[in-house]
Scaffold this motif. Structure first.
Motif, PDB file in Angstrom:
ATOM      1  N   HIS A 180       0.814  -1.220   0.000  1.00 36.85           N
ATOM      2  CA  HIS A 180       0.000   0.000   0.000  1.00 36.85           C
ATOM      3  C   HIS A 180       0.846   1.268   0.000  1.00 36.85           C
ATOM      4  CE1 HIS A 180      -3.666  -2.257   0.472  1.00 36.85           C
ATOM      5  NE2 HIS A 180      -3.124  -2.927   1.469  1.00 36.85           N
ATOM      6  N   THR A 181       2.091   1.156   0.492  1.00 38.92           N
ATOM      7  CA  THR A 181       2.974   2.320   0.519  1.00 38.92           C
ATOM      8  C   THR A 181       4.318   1.950  -0.111  1.00 38.92           C
ATOM      9  OG1 THR A 181       3.958   1.780   2.666  1.00 38.92           O
ATOM     10  CG2 THR A 181       1.926   3.140   2.689  1.00 38.92           C
ATOM     11  N   TRP A 182       5.073   2.991  -0.469  1.00 35.33           N
ATOM     12  CA  TRP A 182       6.399   2.755  -1.027  1.00 35.33           C
ATOM     13  C   TRP A 182       7.289   2.059  -0.022  1.00 35.33           C
ATOM     14  CZ3 TRP A 182       8.463   3.058  -5.816  1.00 35.33           C
ATOM     15  CH2 TRP A 182       7.640   3.617  -6.803  1.00 35.33           C
ATOM     16  N   GLY A 183       7.116   2.386   1.254  1.00 34.52           N
ATOM     17  CA  GLY A 183       7.906   1.730   2.294  1.00 34.52           C
ATOM     18  C   GLY A 183       7.632   0.233   2.339  1.00 34.52           C
TER      19      GLY A 183
ATOM     20  N   ALA B 192      10.505  -1.382  -7.081  1.00 33.02           N
ATOM     21  CA  ALA B 192      10.251  -0.286  -6.149  1.00 33.02           C
ATOM     22  C   ALA B 192      11.440  -0.083  -5.209  1.00 33.02           C
ATOM     23  CB  ALA B 192       8.991  -0.574  -5.337  1.00 33.02           C
ATOM     24  N   GLY B 193      12.502  -0.831  -5.415  1.00 27.91           N
ATOM     25  CA  GLY B 193      13.657  -0.769  -4.538  1.00 27.91           C
ATOM     26  C   GLY B 193      14.325   0.595  -4.537  1.00 27.91           C
ATOM     27  N   PRO B 194      15.078   0.879  -3.469  1.00 28.24           N
ATOM     28  CA  PRO B 194      15.717   2.192  -3.332  1.00 28.24           C
ATOM     29  C   PRO B 194      16.727   2.493  -4.439  1.00 28.24           C
ATOM     30  CG  PRO B 194      16.469   0.672  -1.623  1.00 28.24           C
ATOM     31  CD  PRO B 194      15.362  -0.002  -2.358  1.00 28.24           C
TER      32      PRO B 194
ATOM     33  N   PRO C  52      13.503   7.900  -1.827  1.00 29.41           N
ATOM     34  CA  PRO C  52      12.467   8.580  -1.039  1.00 29.41           C
ATOM     35  C   PRO C  52      12.482  10.098  -1.241  1.00 29.41           C
ATOM     36  CG  PRO C  52      13.512   6.886   0.284  1.00 29.41           C
ATOM     37  CD  PRO C  52      14.276   6.965  -1.006  1.00 29.41           C
ATOM     38  N   GLU C  53      13.682  10.679  -1.362  1.00 27.52           N
ATOM     39  CA  GLU C  53      13.768  12.135  -1.533  1.00 27.52           C
ATOM     40  C   GLU C  53      13.266  12.613  -2.896  1.00 27.52           C
ATOM     41  OE1 GLU C  53      17.886  10.297  -2.011  1.00 27.52           O
ATOM     42  OE2 GLU C  53      16.322  10.222  -0.493  1.00 27.52           O
ATOM     43  N   ASP C  54      13.031  11.692  -3.814  1.00 22.76           N
ATOM     44  CA  ASP C  54      12.493  12.053  -5.131  1.00 22.76           C
ATOM     45  C   ASP C  54      10.962  11.947  -5.173  1.00 22.76           C
ATOM     46  OD1 ASP C  54      15.048  12.516  -6.126  1.00 22.76           O
ATOM     47  OD2 ASP C  54      15.267  10.467  -6.881  1.00 22.76           O
TER      48      ASP C  54
ATOM     49  N   ASP D 214       8.516   6.629   2.172  1.00 24.00           N
ATOM     50  CA  ASP D 214       7.973   5.389   2.704  1.00 24.00           C
ATOM     51  C   ASP D 214       6.477   5.439   2.987  1.00 24.00           C
ATOM     52  OD1 ASP D 214      10.418   4.181   2.523  1.00 24.00           O
ATOM     53  OD2 ASP D 214      10.854   4.246   4.674  1.00 24.00           O
ATOM     54  N   ASP D 215       5.962   6.628   3.327  1.00 22.73           N
ATOM     55  CA  ASP D 215       4.535   6.745   3.653  1.00 22.73           C
ATOM     56  C   ASP D 215       3.677   7.120   2.442  1.00 22.73           C
ATOM     57  OD1 ASP D 215       5.605   9.273   3.432  1.00 22.73           O
ATOM     58  OD2 ASP D 215       4.477  10.098   5.125  1.00 22.73           O
ATOM     59  N   GLN D 216       4.300   7.299   1.294  1.00 19.66           N
ATOM     60  CA  GLN D 216       3.558   7.666   0.084  1.00 19.66           C
ATOM     61  C   GLN D 216       2.794   6.461  -0.462  1.00 19.66           C
ATOM     62  OE1 GLN D 216       3.321  10.839  -1.374  1.00 19.66           O
ATOM     63  NE2 GLN D 216       4.218  11.291   0.634  1.00 19.66           N
TER      64      GLN D 216
END
Length: 162
Positions: free
Chosen positions: A41-44, A58-60, A65-67, A71-73
């Motif tokens: 449900h989230t990127w995290g 979806a890996g880092p 995350p700064e782009d 994680d909560d998006q």
């Protein structure tokens, strides 16, 4: 003629309207990885999915995350670039090159070239009975599972995002 003791799963790959084959020993594990990513449900959550057989789109290393991929998006597998572009999961129709004997590839299939995703083996649906009979004669265990084959090909990923 060499006798094999390999278990294959195959089915009608709807994206290419032909038969596709995969190693049955890993196919269900790969499908579980795809389902797990699609259910995030989230990127995290998506980043936390550990994959063994595939790579995590979806890996880092792909989405920082700064782009804007914090994680909560909210996460939607169908909006991930590699998925939207058709690069993930890899085309299931490519696998015939590694799981089918060369002489059967030559007899039943035709190499098709794509601009972005590389070659795949197009095996017409009407060859099913004869090809499966030959595989079984050589000692292969062969099971048809259209749903699994299409999941491995990334078909209808949006239906898994419940």
């Amino acid at each position: 003629m060499t006798t094999q003791h390999q278990h294959l799963v195959y089915g009608h790959a709807t994206a290419h309207d032909c038969l596709a084959f995969a190693d049955a020993c890993t196919a269900t594990e790969e499908a579980a990885e795809i389902r797990a990513l699609a259910a995030a449900h989230t990127w995290g959550e998506a980043r936390q999915i550990r994959v063994t057989h595939l790579w995590n789109p979806a890996g880092p290393e792909y989405h920082e995350p700064e782009d804007g991929y914090g994680d909560d998006q909210p996460f939607d597998i169908t909006e991930v670039g590699a998925v939207a572009d058709g690069n993930w999961p890899p085309m299931v129709t490519k696998r015939a090159f590694t799981v089918l004997p060369q002489d059967l590839q030559d007899r039943y299939g035709k190499r098709q070239v794509t601009v972005h995703d590389g070659d795949y083996l197009e095996i017409p649906l009407e060859c099913e009975a004869e090809l499966i009979a030959e595989l079984r004669q050589r000692g292969y265990e062969v099971t048809r599972d259209d749903e699994l084959i299409n999941l491995l090909d990334g078909v209808n990923l949006d239906s898994l995002t419940a």
